[in-house]
Design a protein around this motif. Structure first.
Motif, PDB file in Angstrom:
ATOM      1  N   SER A  13       0.754  -1.118   0.029  1.00 32.47           N
ATOM      2  CA  SER A  13      -0.023  -0.072  -0.045  1.00 32.47           C
ATOM      3  C   SER A  13       0.974   1.332   0.068  1.00 32.47           C
ATOM      4  CB  SER A  13      -0.901   0.073   1.052  1.00 32.47           C
ATOM      5  OG  SER A  13      -1.819   1.167   1.302  1.00 32.47           O
ATOM      6  N   GLY A  14       0.551   2.051  -0.864  1.00 36.39           N
ATOM      7  CA  GLY A  14       1.343   3.522  -1.069  1.00 36.39           C
ATOM      8  C   GLY A  14       2.810   3.276  -1.285  1.00 36.39           C
ATOM      9  N   LYS A  15       3.047   2.522  -2.410  1.00 31.75           N
ATOM     10  CA  LYS A  15       4.673   2.250  -2.623  1.00 31.75           C
ATOM     11  C   LYS A  15       4.571   3.345  -3.910  1.00 31.75           C
ATOM     12  CE  LYS A  15       8.006  -0.960  -3.951  1.00 31.75           C
ATOM     13  NZ  LYS A  15       8.342  -2.263  -4.070  1.00 31.75           N
ATOM     14  N   GLN A  16       5.534   4.300  -3.874  1.00 33.90           N
ATOM     15  CA  GLN A  16       5.700   5.081  -5.090  1.00 33.90           C
ATOM     16  C   GLN A  16       7.456   5.210  -4.993  1.00 33.90           C
ATOM     17  OE1 GLN A  16       3.778   6.811  -2.226  1.00 33.90           O
ATOM     18  NE2 GLN A  16       2.194   5.726  -3.284  1.00 33.90           N
ATOM     19  N   LEU A  17       8.005   3.846  -5.249  1.00 34.66           N
ATOM     20  CA  LEU A  17       9.378   3.990  -5.206  1.00 34.66           C
ATOM     21  C   LEU A  17       9.784   4.148  -6.597  1.00 34.66           C
ATOM     22  CD1 LEU A  17      12.065   3.087  -4.325  1.00 34.66           C
ATOM     23  CD2 LEU A  17      11.619   0.617  -4.592  1.00 34.66           C
ATOM     24  N   LEU A  18       8.976   3.736  -7.732  1.00 36.97           N
ATOM     25  CA  LEU A  18       9.416   4.105  -8.870  1.00 36.97           C
ATOM     26  C   LEU A  18       9.457   5.809  -9.083  1.00 36.97           C
ATOM     27  CD1 LEU A  18       7.454   1.548 -11.197  1.00 36.97           C
ATOM     28  CD2 LEU A  18       9.863   1.677 -10.612  1.00 36.97           C
ATOM     29  N   GLU A  19       8.703   6.356  -8.458  1.00 34.39           N
ATOM     30  CA  GLU A  19       8.304   7.731  -8.451  1.00 34.39           C
ATOM     31  C   GLU A  19       9.637   8.455  -7.750  1.00 34.39           C
ATOM     32  OE1 GLU A  19       5.910   5.924  -8.018  1.00 34.39           O
ATOM     33  OE2 GLU A  19       3.960   6.715  -8.553  1.00 34.39           O
ATOM     34  N   CYS A  20      10.008   7.711  -6.699  1.00 33.71           N
ATOM     35  CA  CYS A  20      11.265   8.051  -6.160  1.00 33.71           C
ATOM     36  C   CYS A  20      12.249   8.077  -6.994  1.00 33.71           C
ATOM     37  CB  CYS A  20      11.440   7.370  -4.887  1.00 33.71           C
ATOM     38  SG  CYS A  20      10.441   7.609  -3.407  1.00 33.71           S
TER      39      CYS A  20
ATOM     40  N   VAL B 192      16.698  17.042  -0.006  1.00 35.13           N
ATOM     41  CA  VAL B 192      15.627  15.757   0.487  1.00 35.13           C
ATOM     42  C   VAL B 192      14.343  16.302  -0.190  1.00 35.13           C
ATOM     43  CG1 VAL B 192      14.354  14.960   2.324  1.00 35.13           C
ATOM     44  CG2 VAL B 192      16.791  15.163   2.377  1.00 35.13           C
ATOM     45  N   SER B 193      13.453  15.504  -0.875  1.00 32.25           N
ATOM     46  CA  SER B 193      12.146  15.781  -1.035  1.00 32.25           C
ATOM     47  C   SER B 193      11.040  14.454  -0.884  1.00 32.25           C
ATOM     48  CB  SER B 193      12.189  16.301  -2.666  1.00 32.25           C
ATOM     49  OG  SER B 193      12.589  15.267  -3.446  1.00 32.25           O
ATOM     50  N   PHE B 194      10.019  14.697  -1.118  1.00 33.80           N
ATOM     51  CA  PHE B 194       9.151  13.607  -0.842  1.00 33.80           C
ATOM     52  C   PHE B 194       8.217  13.590  -2.020  1.00 33.80           C
ATOM     53  CE2 PHE B 194      10.479  15.607   3.206  1.00 33.80           C
ATOM     54  CZ  PHE B 194      10.700  14.644   3.864  1.00 33.80           C
ATOM     55  N   ILE B 195       7.607  12.211  -2.105  1.00 38.08           N
ATOM     56  CA  ILE B 195       6.586  11.848  -3.141  1.00 38.08           C
ATOM     57  C   ILE B 195       5.272  11.524  -2.078  1.00 38.08           C
ATOM     58  CG2 ILE B 195       5.752  10.383  -4.699  1.00 38.08           C
ATOM     59  CD1 ILE B 195       8.040  11.778  -5.679  1.00 38.08           C
ATOM     60  N   GLU B 196       4.582  12.813  -2.041  1.00 35.19           N
ATOM     61  CA  GLU B 196       3.635  12.816  -1.067  1.00 35.19           C
ATOM     62  C   GLU B 196       2.212  12.447  -1.516  1.00 35.19           C
ATOM     63  OE1 GLU B 196       1.623  15.616   2.576  1.00 35.19           O
ATOM     64  OE2 GLU B 196       3.165  16.477   1.319  1.00 35.19           O
ATOM     65  N   GLN B 197       1.786  11.182  -1.539  1.00 32.84           N
ATOM     66  CA  GLN B 197       0.429  10.658  -1.294  1.00 32.84           C
ATOM     67  C   GLN B 197      -0.060   9.911  -0.086  1.00 32.84           C
ATOM     68  OE1 GLN B 197       0.148   8.178  -4.792  1.00 32.84           O
ATOM     69  NE2 GLN B 197       1.577   9.405  -6.006  1.00 32.84           N
ATOM     70  N   PRO B 198      -0.978  10.519   0.686  1.00 33.31           N
ATOM     71  CA  PRO B 198      -1.429   9.801   1.839  1.00 33.31           C
ATOM     72  C   PRO B 198      -1.739   8.441   1.707  1.00 33.31           C
ATOM     73  CG  PRO B 198      -2.410  12.225   1.554  1.00 33.31           C
ATOM     74  CD  PRO B 198      -1.661  11.734   0.192  1.00 33.31           C
ATOM     75  N   ASP B 199      -1.344   7.833   2.555  1.00 35.62           N
ATOM     76  CA  ASP B 199      -1.721   6.169   2.843  1.00 35.62           C
ATOM     77  C   ASP B 199      -2.604   6.080   3.799  1.00 35.62           C
ATOM     78  OD1 ASP B 199      -1.783   3.359   2.740  1.00 35.62           O
ATOM     79  OD2 ASP B 199       0.176   3.210   2.735  1.00 35.62           O
TER      80      ASP B 199
ATOM     81  N   LEU C 129      -4.428   9.171   9.559  1.00 32.41           N
ATOM     82  CA  LEU C 129      -3.788  10.157   9.196  1.00 32.41           C
ATOM     83  C   LEU C 129      -3.493  10.292   7.755  1.00 32.41           C
ATOM     84  CD1 LEU C 129      -1.668  10.998  12.380  1.00 32.41           C
ATOM     85  CD2 LEU C 129      -3.363  12.765  10.940  1.00 32.41           C
ATOM     86  N   GLY C 130      -2.890   9.034   7.388  1.00 37.20           N
ATOM     87  CA  GLY C 130      -2.255   8.929   6.081  1.00 37.20           C
ATOM     88  C   GLY C 130      -0.914   9.145   5.988  1.00 37.20           C
ATOM     89  N   ALA C 131      -0.232   9.141   7.222  1.00 37.49           N
ATOM     90  CA  ALA C 131       1.133   9.180   7.230  1.00 37.49           C
ATOM     91  C   ALA C 131       1.792   8.227   7.808  1.00 37.49           C
ATOM     92  CB  ALA C 131       1.284  10.534   8.435  1.00 37.49           C
ATOM     93  N   LYS C 132       2.976   7.959   7.447  1.00 38.44           N
ATOM     94  CA  LYS C 132       3.581   6.733   8.044  1.00 38.44           C
ATOM     95  C   LYS C 132       5.011   7.373   8.838  1.00 38.44           C
ATOM     96  CE  LYS C 132       3.331   4.614   3.991  1.00 38.44           C
ATOM     97  NZ  LYS C 132       3.313   3.606   3.028  1.00 38.44           N
ATOM     98  N   GLY C 133       5.872   6.134   9.101  1.00 39.23           N
ATOM     99  CA  GLY C 133       7.146   6.584   9.774  1.00 39.23           C
ATOM    100  C   GLY C 133       8.116   7.073   8.872  1.00 39.23           C
ATOM    101  N   LEU C 134       8.907   8.155   9.291  1.00 38.10           N
ATOM    102  CA  LEU C 134      10.131   8.613   8.599  1.00 38.10           C
ATOM    103  C   LEU C 134      11.592   8.270   9.316  1.00 38.10           C
ATOM    104  CD1 LEU C 134      11.337  10.422   6.470  1.00 38.10           C
ATOM    105  CD2 LEU C 134      10.817  12.548   7.971  1.00 38.10           C
ATOM    106  N   GLY C 135      11.525   8.113  10.331  1.00 35.23           N
ATOM    107  CA  GLY C 135      12.988   8.253  11.265  1.00 35.23           C
ATOM    108  C   GLY C 135      13.841   7.192  10.933  1.00 35.23           C
TER     109      GLY C 135
END
Length: 737
Positions: free
Chosen positions: A390-397, A680-687, A693-699
């Motif tokens: 779910s919410g995999k945008q690795l190709l976009e990364c 640093v940038s983000f491909i932002e698509q809520p999951d 919240l649609g947010a996942k871990g970043l740390g």
């Protein structure tokens, strides 16, 4: 909306002005101080210990050893990743620095002086000092807990698929001891009030520490309070209770005074966790078109002699790239070493160094662009769970990172890019980290002065989570972030998810989100049922909140403030709790966070020193709650991994097993002069499948793959493949033919 805005950290002013209070800053009237005595040998036993001189030293209240310590009331089997013995348990010595005594005195200086006077007579025996020396003992681990990863697995005949592959690689990678090296040392202040114990301690999970402390000391759980609100660096080594916390509590009970114990810097390095040395053998098979056929991953990591602790370096093996067959085998080898601990990106970091480097080596064998090779092996579903990501945008990364980096300017082979005296190299790697969920509770209160407060037991560990959770509460209540307070880091508060495993954003954030939604709904019901409210009689779904005010969405001029509503109804406050249940995630999917790293290095032809001049990283982490704190967190994780790639090595003496440089003066970590530009940038698509919240871990995902990206860039620059970290100048000198 507050979510998505780059607001400043809520605790920033306190930190930069010195008003922030960390555990070592805590003070209580009549407080005594303690100091620890560590073993000078790595293996053996205490033949005798003489505390006479220490007891006679100025200010000394007591000296505690294995001869007079209190009785521990439980066994430490519940201490995940902690050794299976409590401190001062017996005369046996299992590693250098092991605590043998504790001195309690009136001041910290008096305690440290007296600790130097404790005389120990050792009976020594030869230690197993290094991983290479321990290899004959390598064995499958006896894993004491439910495994989060398989320690042995074979899917679809990996040996057969490997032998049938067009191209085969058989490679070995090594990573050394790495230290967490937090700026804040571990500290505990313990105080007994009758049979009630309060413990101020450096912790990443106060509710998790509480039952361990209570059990060891024989105290009912409800008679123990644990406090830790600000943590000055942890990276995993404050996820468990360490011996000093139990000793401080025992000392306080013995001397009848509050006791503070701040461990020394060398003790932080020696007795409070590290990443163990790991040897990884990776065999990879692929067809000529780049299709991966088999990956067989065998790892051996050092483990304490007391128990088996496998490191999950095989984590990326089957979940990052599509591969027809997988084989993994995890072994451990017993050493006279201090207990390791979870360390930022535990398993994934060293594992992706091997897997990400091997993919790069394969790309040269196939004469294929490294990004293209990864594209051809893009994985759409978890191979074990057999569920789509779910919410995999690795190709976009990959696309965004390559564009921002200028990957198209990369020469196809090594030693083909030069600028003056510098060889220039481009490298890249994927990043992935499984998304962990945990139960979490939070409370949100709206008060009759128009302010609000969030209450949950989480800690601010430097990541900005108090800020993002404040933003979540602001959106839920419609009260500006500046008018929302926060109470945290205390077992008297609702139990949050731990601040490790990248759980805070998704799990605790969801609890705050639900609490804020519920308290707003209570206020709305109060308004629509109040004959004196401008909103009386309206359907609840027509009421929204913003700027501390409830209003009619069909006529925004119609509404009232929380302050007016509560005061008119004689309510001082309304408060509601939210609970995040990990089972609430959509079971049809697997969850992870994703990213891509691109690195430029420059290597002087004479000095052979690696400089990372540019690093571009793109991450897919669902919804970004605060782009400022997220970017800062990502940059910090990347810098952390740069240290592991280029300089960090908690080296041991090959004869004694002692750490050679257990101090920040000698254990090199990156400083400003070492760091180039980090984009640093983000491909932002809520999951929303993962969390409401649609947010996942970043740390943690931000550091996964950095080691490989740098190593791959080094090879591209000068044609020398370094498979054992760190990449120091001595490894970059061409070997004579």
């Amino acid at each position: 909306m507050a979510i998505g805005q780059p607001i400043n950290r809520v605790e920033a002013r306190d930190k930069v002005t010195g008003a922030a209070r960390y555990t070592a800053d805590a003070w209580l009237p009549g407080m005594a101080c303690a100091a620890l005595v560590g073993s000078a040998v790595s293996a053996g036993r205490v033949r005798a210990i003489d505390t006479t001189a220490a007891e006679a030293a100025p200010g000394v209240l007591a000296v505690m050893t294995h001869l007079n310590r209190p009785q521990w009331h439980s066994t430490p089997t519940a201490l995940r990743y902690q050794e299976t013995r409590f401190p001062l348990a017996d005369v046996h010595i299992h590693h250098h620095g092991q605590y043998l005594a504790m001195v309690i005195a009136g001041t910290r200086e008096q305690a440290a002086h007296a600790a130097d006077l404790v005389a120990v007579d050792y009976e020594t025996r030869p230690p197993v000092p290094t991983l290479d020396a321990a290899l004959p003992d390598a064995h499958a681990p006896v894993w004491r807990f439910e495994p989060e990863f398989p320690t042995a697995l074979a899917l679809n005949d990996p040996d057969g698929k490997l032998m049938a592959s067009d191209v085969r690689l058989d490679l070995e990678y090594r990573t050394p001891y790495n230290s967490h090296a937090p700026m804040e040392p571990h500290a505990t202040l313990a105080h007994w009030d009758g049979d009630f114990l309060t413990v101020y301690t450096t912790s990443q999970h106060v509710h998790g520490d509480r039952p361990i402390i209570a059990g060891a000391l024989g105290v009912p759980l409800e008679r123990v309070r644990v406090i830790s609100s600000l943590v000055g660096g942890a990276f995993g080594n404050k996820t468990t209770v360490w011996g000093h916390t139990l000793l401080a509590a025992a000392a306080s009970r013995q001397v009848g005074r509050p006791v503070q114990l701040v461990v020394t810097r060398k003790q932080v390095f020696t007795c409070h966790g590290h990443q163990p040395p790991i040897i990884q053998r990776l065999r990879v098979g692929a067809n000529r078109d780049g299709t991966l056929q088999a990956i067989i991953h065998h790892t051996i990591n050092g483990t304490p002699v007391l128990f088996d602790r496998p490191e999950a370096a095989i984590s990326p093996t089957g979940t990052v790239y599509a591969v027809r067959s997988i084989g993994v085998r995890v072994e451990v080898a017993s050493m006279h070493m201090p207990t390791p601990a979870t360390m930022r990106t535990p398993g994934d970091g060293p594992g992706m160094f091997a897997v990400g480097s091997a993919l790069d080596e394969l790309s040269y064998q196939l004469d294929m662009d490294p990004v293209e090779l990864r594209r051809r092996n893009h994985l759409t579903a978890h191979p074990l769970e057999r569920k789509p990501w779910s919410g995999k945008q690795l190709l976009e990364c990959y696309d965004e990172g390559a564009h921002r980096f200028g990957w198209d300017r990369r020469a196809p082979g090594p030693r083909m890019m030069r600028d003056g005296r510098d060889w220039v190299g481009f490298g890249m790697s994927s990043a992935q980290r499984l998304e962990h969920h945990g139960p979490a509770r939070a409370a949100v209160e709206i008060r009759d002065d128009g302010t609000a407060e969030v209450r949950t037991s989480t800690q601010e560990i430097g990541t900005g989570n108090l800020t993002t959770l404040t933003q979540v509460a602001a959106d839920g209540t419609g009260i500006e972030p500046g008018r929302i307070g926060f109470r945290s880091g205390d077992t008297t508060l609702p139990e949050s998810s731990p601040t490790y495993g990248s759980r805070t954003t998704g799990s605790t954030g969801t609890a705050v989100h639900l609490a804020a939604e519920r308290v707003r709904q209570v206020a709305i019901r109060l308004a629509v049922s109040d004959p004196h409210s401008p909103l009386h009689g309206l359907p609840a779904e027509r009421i929204a909140a913003a700027r501390g005010r409830l209003y009619d969405v069909d006529g925004p001029h119609r509404g009232e403030t929380y302050r007016d509503l509560l005061r008119r109804n004689g309510r001082r406050a309304i408060v509601e709790q939210g609970f995040h249940d990990p089972a609430s995630r959509d079971p049809r999917y697997s969850y992870a966070t994703f990213g891509a790293h691109f690195t430029e290095v420059r290597i002087d032809d004479t000095l052979r020193r690696v400089r990372v001049t540019r690093h571009v990283a793109v991450f897919a982490i669902g919804r970004v709650l605060n782009p400022k704190t997220a970017r800062n967190q990502a940059q910090g994780g990347i810098i952390y991994a740069m240290g592991g790639a280029l300089m960090e090595n908690l080296a041991t003496d090959p004869l004694t097993g002692r750490f050679i440089a257990p101090a920040l003066t000698d254990y090199h970590v990156p400083v400003n002069a070492d760091i180039g530009d980090i984009d640093v940038s983000f491909i932002e698509q809520p999951d929303y499948n993962a969390h409401p919240l649609g947010a996942k871990g970043l740390g943690e995902v931000v550091a996964v793959g950095v080691h490989a990206s740098i190593a791959n860039a080094v090879y591209h620059a000068i044609g020398i493949r370094v498979r054992d970290l760190p990449i120091t100048p001595d490894k970059l000198t061409p070997k004579p033919s």
